[in-house]
Write an enzyme that holds these catalytic residues in place. Sequence first.
Site: not given
Length: 381
Positions: A55, A81, A171, A178, A180, A194, A311
């Site tokens: 704004e 806000c 993977t 890995s 590419w 990212r 993970l």
Amino acid sequence: MSLIDTTLIQRASELAAQALRLSNPNPRVGCVIVAPDGRELGVGHTQQAGGPHAEVMALRDAQARGHAVQGATAYVTLEPCSHHGRTPPCCDALIAAGVARVVIATVDPNPRVAGQGIQRLRDAGVVVDVLPADSEHALASRELNMGFFSRMIRRTPWVRMKAASSLDGTTALDNGASQWITGEAARADGHAWRARACAVLTGIGTVLEDDPMLDVREVATPRQPHLVIVDSRLQTPPDARLFSPPAQGLSRQILIYCATHDPAKEQALQARGATVVHLPGPSGKVDLSALLQDLAQREVNELHLEAGHKLNGSFLREGLVDELLLYLAPRLLGSGAGLSSLGPLERLADGIPLRFESVSTLGEDLRVLARVQGRDAFLRA
């Protein structure tokens, strides 16, 4: 809403998208101010944290063009806000400027705002129109700000798990190779995802095996996301590449979550600029649910999970993943590391149900964006 209103709120939405990599941890907001005769007076979108909101940028743009905004209408993708944060309240700026009407795509989920901005505008005599919650542009604003809404409503970031694999789900080869699997276009696109996140998270296994930087290099960015390491036993080497200055001359915060106390290791990592956070869980590993809550308190909206199969499996098993960003190369690699160590499952019904959001080609590769069913219910409430 009139056709003119719809057109102008769409214009504000396009401006909001320009804040995609810029405004974290603030929401991505766009604003258009028009005169009663329909002339565009000023436009703007949210700047970096501590900088002007949409704004104020639009009001400044109008001033720079030599336009008065008395009696004008402001179209904004998120409720202005009403509190003093890093900047003064935007609703006060609109009132002081003499804006007569404000059209808002969706209400701010922040408890410090949540309707108070709307009320303050109305108390000042400003006409306020809020789009229906299920309207196209209201949903688009919440989607663009899914991480902000997640942090405000669920008190955790929006977790997006990224992986690149062969078409048969490998993977990495058995020997660890890995790089590419996918091509340059897919890798650049991964860096773009990212760049929009507040933080990138990986595990100690990836750090030890690949020694990655995990910064944004392939696309231009005004800021580097924080780097988060899940390292239960504090095995991160103080000379790891991740401590090197990130690309494009931008700094970042490094957070290492552990489940053990080791003063010597902690001191060595802190000397490299890392913040060490002790969050042990019942299993003797880092409590991932508590980690997400802690990251939310550190104003992380979107969390980009870029880790190994172990993970990844832990996050999936604990029901902590909202969305999967998968890059599939047109090749078969056979045995090796998979996407995640989720199983074994005994019934097909025990699998995690997904909904495809989009499927597109990037060079020779496929990009699949799939959302865990039900995880976005808070965006549509």
